[in-house]
Design an enzyme around this catalytic site. Structure first.
Site, PDB file in Angstrom:
ATOM      1  N   PRO A  10       1.042  -0.933  -0.388  1.00 53.59           N
ATOM      2  CA  PRO A  10       0.423  -0.023   0.069  1.00 53.59           C
ATOM      3  C   PRO A  10       1.262   1.542   0.116  1.00 53.59           C
ATOM      4  O   PRO A  10       2.458   1.444   1.345  1.00 53.59           O
ATOM      5  CB  PRO A  10      -1.250  -0.309   1.309  1.00 53.59           C
ATOM      6  CG  PRO A  10      -0.095  -1.103   2.472  1.00 53.59           C
ATOM      7  CD  PRO A  10       0.178  -2.102   1.506  1.00 53.59           C
ATOM      8  N   ASN A  11       0.146   2.081  -0.992  1.00 55.97           N
ATOM      9  CA  ASN A  11       0.970   3.861  -0.775  1.00 55.97           C
ATOM     10  C   ASN A  11       2.179   3.618  -1.809  1.00 55.97           C
ATOM     11  O   ASN A  11       2.606   4.028  -1.588  1.00 55.97           O
ATOM     12  CB  ASN A  11       1.304   4.323   0.833  1.00 55.97           C
ATOM     13  CG  ASN A  11      -0.435   4.248   1.080  1.00 55.97           C
ATOM     14  OD1 ASN A  11      -1.110   5.202   0.688  1.00 55.97           O
ATOM     15  ND2 ASN A  11      -0.430   4.280   2.381  1.00 55.97           N
ATOM     16  N   ARG A  18       5.840  11.034  -2.299  1.00 50.51           N
ATOM     17  CA  ARG A  18       4.983  10.614  -0.568  1.00 50.51           C
ATOM     18  C   ARG A  18       6.280  10.973  -0.589  1.00 50.51           C
ATOM     19  O   ARG A  18       7.236  10.051  -0.421  1.00 50.51           O
ATOM     20  CB  ARG A  18       4.963   9.230  -0.933  1.00 50.51           C
ATOM     21  CG  ARG A  18       4.768   8.976   0.129  1.00 50.51           C
ATOM     22  CD  ARG A  18       4.408   6.882  -0.393  1.00 50.51           C
ATOM     23  NE  ARG A  18       3.880   6.904   1.529  1.00 50.51           N
ATOM     24  CZ  ARG A  18       4.443   5.046   2.721  1.00 50.51           C
ATOM     25  NH1 ARG A  18       4.701   4.467   1.026  1.00 50.51           N
ATOM     26  NH2 ARG A  18       4.455   4.797   2.993  1.00 50.51           N
ATOM     27  N   TYR A  23      11.480   7.838   1.293  1.00 50.70           N
ATOM     28  CA  TYR A  23      11.574   7.697   0.252  1.00 50.70           C
ATOM     29  C   TYR A  23      12.360   7.298  -0.635  1.00 50.70           C
ATOM     30  O   TYR A  23      12.542   6.795  -1.816  1.00 50.70           O
ATOM     31  CB  TYR A  23       9.823   7.114  -0.376  1.00 50.70           C
ATOM     32  CG  TYR A  23       9.418   6.668   1.714  1.00 50.70           C
ATOM     33  CD1 TYR A  23       9.409   4.991   1.720  1.00 50.70           C
ATOM     34  CD2 TYR A  23       8.111   6.929   1.639  1.00 50.70           C
ATOM     35  CE1 TYR A  23       9.269   4.865   3.449  1.00 50.70           C
ATOM     36  CE2 TYR A  23       7.301   6.461   2.947  1.00 50.70           C
ATOM     37  CZ  TYR A  23       8.133   5.821   3.822  1.00 50.70           C
ATOM     38  OH  TYR A  23       7.390   5.286   4.995  1.00 50.70           O
ATOM     39  N   ASN A  75       7.566  -5.212  -1.574  1.00 52.39           N
ATOM     40  CA  ASN A  75       7.866  -4.819   0.020  1.00 52.39           C
ATOM     41  C   ASN A  75       6.553  -4.255   0.279  1.00 52.39           C
ATOM     42  O   ASN A  75       5.227  -4.231  -0.485  1.00 52.39           O
ATOM     43  CB  ASN A  75       7.928  -3.532  -1.069  1.00 52.39           C
ATOM     44  CG  ASN A  75       8.542  -2.047  -0.302  1.00 52.39           C
ATOM     45  OD1 ASN A  75       7.645  -2.179   1.568  1.00 52.39           O
ATOM     46  ND2 ASN A  75       8.627  -1.561   0.077  1.00 52.39           N
ATOM     47  N   ALA A  78       3.519  -0.990   4.726  1.00 53.16           N
ATOM     48  CA  ALA A  78       2.277  -0.616   6.348  1.00 53.16           C
ATOM     49  C   ALA A  78       2.091  -1.985   7.078  1.00 53.16           C
ATOM     50  O   ALA A  78       2.170  -2.493   7.616  1.00 53.16           O
ATOM     51  CB  ALA A  78       1.927   0.097   6.533  1.00 53.16           C
ATOM     52  N   GLU A  99      12.059  -9.452   1.053  1.00 49.19           N
ATOM     53  CA  GLU A  99      11.191  -9.078   1.917  1.00 49.19           C
ATOM     54  C   GLU A  99      12.327  -7.467   1.985  1.00 49.19           C
ATOM     55  O   GLU A  99      13.005  -7.725   2.122  1.00 49.19           O
ATOM     56  CB  GLU A  99      11.011  -8.894   3.372  1.00 49.19           C
ATOM     57  CG  GLU A  99      10.702  -7.248   3.832  1.00 49.19           C
ATOM     58  CD  GLU A  99       9.946  -8.008   5.807  1.00 49.19           C
ATOM     59  OE1 GLU A  99      10.214  -8.903   6.153  1.00 49.19           O
ATOM     60  OE2 GLU A  99       9.977  -6.880   6.234  1.00 49.19           O
ATOM     61  N   HIS A 101      13.118  -3.247   1.640  1.00 51.87           N
ATOM     62  CA  HIS A 101      11.927  -1.964   2.163  1.00 51.87           C
ATOM     63  C   HIS A 101      13.261  -0.247   1.756  1.00 51.87           C
ATOM     64  O   HIS A 101      14.205  -0.733   1.954  1.00 51.87           O
ATOM     65  CB  HIS A 101      12.187  -1.426   3.910  1.00 51.87           C
ATOM     66  CG  HIS A 101      11.175  -3.048   4.197  1.00 51.87           C
ATOM     67  ND1 HIS A 101      10.243  -2.700   4.092  1.00 51.87           N
ATOM     68  CD2 HIS A 101      11.313  -3.895   4.663  1.00 51.87           C
ATOM     69  CE1 HIS A 101       8.689  -3.711   4.903  1.00 51.87           C
ATOM     70  NE2 HIS A 101      10.246  -4.439   4.884  1.00 51.87           N
ATOM     71  N   ARG A 108      13.372   4.143  12.534  1.00 50.09           N
ATOM     72  CA  ARG A 108      12.016   4.087  12.358  1.00 50.09           C
ATOM     73  C   ARG A 108      11.485   4.058  13.317  1.00 50.09           C
ATOM     74  O   ARG A 108      11.829   3.851  14.459  1.00 50.09           O
ATOM     75  CB  ARG A 108      11.502   4.431  10.956  1.00 50.09           C
ATOM     76  CG  ARG A 108      12.173   4.866  10.001  1.00 50.09           C
ATOM     77  CD  ARG A 108      11.562   4.210   8.589  1.00 50.09           C
ATOM     78  NE  ARG A 108      10.532   5.182   8.578  1.00 50.09           N
ATOM     79  CZ  ARG A 108       9.262   5.388   7.697  1.00 50.09           C
ATOM     80  NH1 ARG A 108       9.299   4.394   6.893  1.00 50.09           N
ATOM     81  NH2 ARG A 108       8.788   6.709   7.657  1.00 50.09           N
TER      82      ARG A 108
HETATM   83  C1  DQA Z   1       8.143   0.706   3.606  1.00 49.41           C
HETATM   84  C2  DQA Z   1       8.078   0.617   4.999  1.00 49.41           C
HETATM   85  C3  DQA Z   1       7.136   0.756   6.475  1.00 49.41           C
HETATM   86  O1  DQA Z   1       7.369   0.318   6.931  1.00 49.41           O
HETATM   87  C4  DQA Z   1       5.684   1.965   5.711  1.00 49.41           C
HETATM   88  O2  DQA Z   1       4.658   1.743   6.864  1.00 49.41           O
HETATM   89  C5  DQA Z   1       6.057   2.333   4.421  1.00 49.41           C
HETATM   90  C6  DQA Z   1       7.496   1.734   3.226  1.00 49.41           C
HETATM   91  C7  DQA Z   1       9.788   1.160   3.214  1.00 49.41           C
HETATM   92  O3  DQA Z   1       9.870   1.013   1.633  1.00 49.41           O
HETATM   93  O4  DQA Z   1      10.960   1.642   3.423  1.00 49.41           O
HETATM   94  O5  DQA Z   1       4.823   1.896   3.032  1.00 49.41           O
HETATM   95  O6  DQA Z   1       7.962  -0.246   3.531  1.00 49.41           O
END
Ligand code: DQA
Length: 146
Positions: A10-11, A18, A23, A75, A78, A99, A101, A108
């Site tokens: 998501p997002n 964003r 990011y 990835n 959240a 996985e 990120h 964080r």
């Molecule tokens: C994320 C880290 C997550 O905590 C966050 O909710 C994201 C992006 C990252 O790529 O750094 O949406 O997965």
């Protein structure tokens, strides 16, 4: 075995606009293009999937092994920190999963330190921006070849 499913949670469709300080400025399309470059050199093919909906991600993982997918680069965004359903889907299909990120989730907020996905993944790469994806893909390719 040389088909890899790339899942963006998501997002991540909002990358490029964003929270660029966290990011970076690359869009999802730009990240996918860089992944394609690595894939071509490595002799694997990629299928991309982005969703803001947990169930859609669960469905996509669940049908992946029947569709000839050999490994998953994810990835979970959240959902990393909340989704038992995505964790169980990865555990169910038993495909090598990496996985990734963009940000360093361990440096964080406390709620980002816990990943429900890491225990069912081959490994986690966190904190290197777009390179997290590229390193993650390379690691997955190496796993699939050995
Ligand atoms: C994320 C880290 C997550 O905590 C966050 O909710 C994201 C992006 C990252 O790529 O750094 O949406 O997965």
């Amino acid at each position: 075995m040389n088909k890899i499913l790339v899942i963006h949670g998501p997002n991540l469709n909002l990358l490029g606009q964003r929270e660029k300080d966290i990011y970076g400025s690359a869009t999802l399309a730009e990240i996918n293009a860089k992944l394609e470059d690595v894939a071509k050199k490595s002799g694997v093919t990629l299928t991309f999937f982005q969703s803001n909906h947990e169930g859609e991600i669960v469905d996509t993982i669940g049908k992946s092994s029947k569709e000839g997918i050999g490994g998953i680069l994810i990835n979970p965004a959240a959902y990393t920190h909340t989704s038992i359903a995505i964790r169980d889907a990865i555990s169910a299909v038993k495909l090598p999963t990496v996985e990734v990120h963009l940000s360093n989730i361990h440096s964080r907020e406390d709620f980002r330190h816990k990943s429900l996905i890491a225990p069912v993944s081959s490994g986690q790469i966190s904190g290197f921006g777009v390179d997290s994806y590229l390193l993650g893909l390379q690691a997955l390719v190496n796993l699939l070849k050995h």
